[in-house]
Motif scaffolding. Structure first.
Motif, PDB file in Angstrom:
ATOM      1  N   TYR A 174       0.835  -1.200   0.000  1.00  0.00           N
ATOM      2  CA  TYR A 174       0.000   0.000   0.000  1.00  0.00           C
ATOM      3  C   TYR A 174       0.870   1.250   0.000  1.00  0.00           C
ATOM      4  O   TYR A 174       2.003   1.257   0.476  1.00  0.00           O
ATOM      5  CB  TYR A 174      -0.955   0.030   1.192  1.00  0.00           C
ATOM      6  N   GLN A 175       0.322   2.316  -0.560  1.00  0.00           N
ATOM      7  CA  GLN A 175       0.907   3.658  -0.487  1.00  0.00           C
ATOM      8  C   GLN A 175      -0.199   4.613  -0.060  1.00  0.00           C
ATOM      9  O   GLN A 175      -1.268   4.632  -0.679  1.00  0.00           O
ATOM     10  CB  GLN A 175       1.463   4.110  -1.839  1.00  0.00           C
ATOM     11  N   ILE A 176       0.048   5.377   0.998  1.00  0.00           N
ATOM     12  CA  ILE A 176      -0.887   6.425   1.410  1.00  0.00           C
ATOM     13  C   ILE A 176      -0.380   7.744   0.858  1.00  0.00           C
ATOM     14  O   ILE A 176       0.775   8.126   1.064  1.00  0.00           O
ATOM     15  CB  ILE A 176      -1.030   6.481   2.943  1.00  0.00           C
ATOM     16  N   ILE A 177      -1.254   8.430   0.134  1.00  0.00           N
ATOM     17  CA  ILE A 177      -0.908   9.676  -0.539  1.00  0.00           C
ATOM     18  C   ILE A 177      -1.507  10.837   0.244  1.00  0.00           C
ATOM     19  O   ILE A 177      -2.716  10.856   0.495  1.00  0.00           O
ATOM     20  CB  ILE A 177      -1.444   9.719  -1.986  1.00  0.00           C
ATOM     21  N   GLY A 178      -0.674  11.797   0.650  1.00  0.00           N
ATOM     22  CA  GLY A 178      -1.141  12.930   1.431  1.00  0.00           C
ATOM     23  C   GLY A 178      -1.835  13.984   0.591  1.00  0.00           C
ATOM     24  O   GLY A 178      -1.931  13.894  -0.633  1.00  0.00           O
ATOM     25  N   PHE A 179      -2.311  15.030   1.259  1.00  0.00           N
ATOM     26  CA  PHE A 179      -3.053  16.103   0.573  1.00  0.00           C
ATOM     27  C   PHE A 179      -2.201  16.801  -0.472  1.00  0.00           C
ATOM     28  O   PHE A 179      -2.705  17.365  -1.434  1.00  0.00           O
ATOM     29  CB  PHE A 179      -3.560  17.114   1.605  1.00  0.00           C
ATOM     30  N   ASN A 180      -0.874  16.776  -0.295  1.00  0.00           N
ATOM     31  CA  ASN A 180       0.034  17.444  -1.221  1.00  0.00           C
ATOM     32  C   ASN A 180       0.551  16.502  -2.295  1.00  0.00           C
ATOM     33  O   ASN A 180       1.507  16.812  -2.986  1.00  0.00           O
ATOM     34  CB  ASN A 180       1.219  18.039  -0.454  1.00  0.00           C
ATOM     35  N   GLN A 181      -0.104  15.329  -2.435  1.00  0.00           N
ATOM     36  CA  GLN A 181       0.226  14.322  -3.438  1.00  0.00           C
ATOM     37  C   GLN A 181       1.582  13.663  -3.210  1.00  0.00           C
ATOM     38  O   GLN A 181       2.145  13.069  -4.119  1.00  0.00           O
ATOM     39  CB  GLN A 181       0.158  14.920  -4.856  1.00  0.00           C
ATOM     40  N   LYS A 182       2.116  13.745  -1.993  1.00  0.00           N
ATOM     41  CA  LYS A 182       3.339  13.034  -1.652  1.00  0.00           C
ATOM     42  C   LYS A 182       2.990  11.728  -0.941  1.00  0.00           C
ATOM     43  O   LYS A 182       2.013  11.646  -0.208  1.00  0.00           O
ATOM     44  CB  LYS A 182       4.228  13.889  -0.741  1.00  0.00           C
ATOM     45  N   ILE A 183       3.809  10.711  -1.188  1.00  0.00           N
ATOM     46  CA  ILE A 183       3.625   9.446  -0.487  1.00  0.00           C
ATOM     47  C   ILE A 183       4.092   9.614   0.949  1.00  0.00           C
ATOM     48  O   ILE A 183       5.232   9.986   1.200  1.00  0.00           O
ATOM     49  CB  ILE A 183       4.410   8.325  -1.180  1.00  0.00           C
ATOM     50  N   VAL A 184       3.199   9.345   1.901  1.00  0.00           N
ATOM     51  CA  VAL A 184       3.527   9.594   3.303  1.00  0.00           C
ATOM     52  C   VAL A 184       3.677   8.316   4.121  1.00  0.00           C
ATOM     53  O   VAL A 184       4.200   8.354   5.228  1.00  0.00           O
ATOM     54  CB  VAL A 184       2.479  10.509   3.959  1.00  0.00           C
ATOM     55  N   LYS A 185       3.210   7.185   3.594  1.00  0.00           N
ATOM     56  CA  LYS A 185       3.396   5.921   4.307  1.00  0.00           C
ATOM     57  C   LYS A 185       3.263   4.783   3.306  1.00  0.00           C
ATOM     58  O   LYS A 185       2.428   4.834   2.402  1.00  0.00           O
ATOM     59  CB  LYS A 185       2.353   5.753   5.417  1.00  0.00           C
ATOM     60  N   THR A 186       4.093   3.766   3.476  1.00  0.00           N
ATOM     61  CA  THR A 186       4.009   2.579   2.636  1.00  0.00           C
ATOM     62  C   THR A 186       4.164   1.353   3.523  1.00  0.00           C
ATOM     63  O   THR A 186       4.622   1.437   4.663  1.00  0.00           O
ATOM     64  CB  THR A 186       5.130   2.556   1.568  1.00  0.00           C
TER      65      THR A 186
END
Length: 300
Positions: free
Chosen positions: A281-293
């Protein structure tokens, strides 16, 4: 700050190719790579992967991949720096073994691509896995992962020019480890009835970098459970700042199998329809950056 290291991606500029023949069928493989044609030639099908000399990013060649229709089903073009092993021809399925040796986890994979989508809804992908042999369990474990999907947002179809890509490589958040083997996989087009014949991807000039990761610590405070799961996946956002995130789920071959927006507290993701296996999984933050995998297991 980042600096390049000599992670030995095999023939990263696709300079050297080997001609292969199966009976009367001819195809070519870049040195250190395997291609789908090696699996389909015994069934009288070739023509997915090509040594391309027409406007490569750097001379003399690039790699060109093009999906095809076989017996009424679309089969994506595939090339891998590991060894492709056929599991089933109908439906087409395979697994990857081997890879190239590494002594550290790169923070990113970079290179150049251009594409031509047969239909706007199709996709292509560039995926990297990094694994380590587990001496206790006597098996190979994926310890880092990254992917770049080429869709209608990233497509260069309208310009047809070489475009630089870069995607981060993130450690498995549950058990960070130094990998010993890397695998890069290139896909052009979706498979089955959802893909379209003729989707084309050109790739050239891979590099890998080591440096400081870019995960946003303010946005990475997520809990994901249970693991393994047989039905629902729960994603808890414990961060009071920077919400409005989304999640992408990938299978072991790097294909996106599910996407969903996340709410401000606890989100429930139904994965009952996904086959048993390991997923990332990849969680994408509000700024379109990957914040957790990370990764999880479905054991239904």
């Amino acid at each position: 700050m980042q600096f390049a290291i000599a992670q030995p991606i095999p023939d990263p500029a696709f300079t050297n190719w080997t001609s292969k023949t199966y009976l009367a069928l001819n195809y070519q493989e870049p040195t250190g790579w395997s291609v789908i044609d090696s699996l389909t030639a015994p069934y009288n099908y070739v023509g997915w992967v090509f040594k391309d000399s027409v406007n490569p990013h750097s001379l003399p060649y690039d790699i060109k991949l093009q999906s095809k229709s076989v017996l009424g089903s679309t089969v994506p073009a595939i090339a891998s720096s590991g060894i492709l092993n056929l599991v089933s021809i109908s439906p087409f399925a395979y697994k990857i073994t081997g890879g190239f040796p590494v002594s550290a986890k790169p923070d990113s994979i970079k290179g150049w691509y251009k594409d031509s989508m047969a239909i706007a809804g199709d996709t292509s992908s560039i995926v990297a896995f990094f694994t380590k042999w587990d001496v206790t369990l006597n098996k190979r474990d994926t310890v880092a992962f990254g992917a770049f999907q080429i869709d209608s947002v990233h497509s260069t179809t309208t310009t047809g020019i070489w475009t630089k890509f870069s995607f981060a490589i993130y450690s498995d958040s549950t058990s960070p480890a130094t990998p010993d083997t890397g695998v890069i996989v290139l896909y052009s087009g979706k498979g089955g009835t959802s893909g379209f014949a003729g989707t084309t991807l050109w790739v050239d000039d891979f590099t890998s970098n080591v440096g400081i990761g870019e995960i946003d610590p303010l946005n990475g405070n997520y809990e994901i459970f249970p693991n393994p799961t047989s039905g629902n996946l729960y994603i808890v956002n414990n961060n009071p700042f920077k919400k409005n995130a989304s999640i992408n789920l990938y299978d072991e071959l790097g294909r996106i199998v599910k996407t969903s927006d996340l709410n401000d507290n606890t989100s429930v993701l139904n994965v009952k329809a996904l086959p048993k296996g390991i997923y990332f999984y990849q969680i994408i933050g509000f700024n379109q950056k990957i914040v957790k995998t990370g990764k999880f297991v479905i054991n239904n």
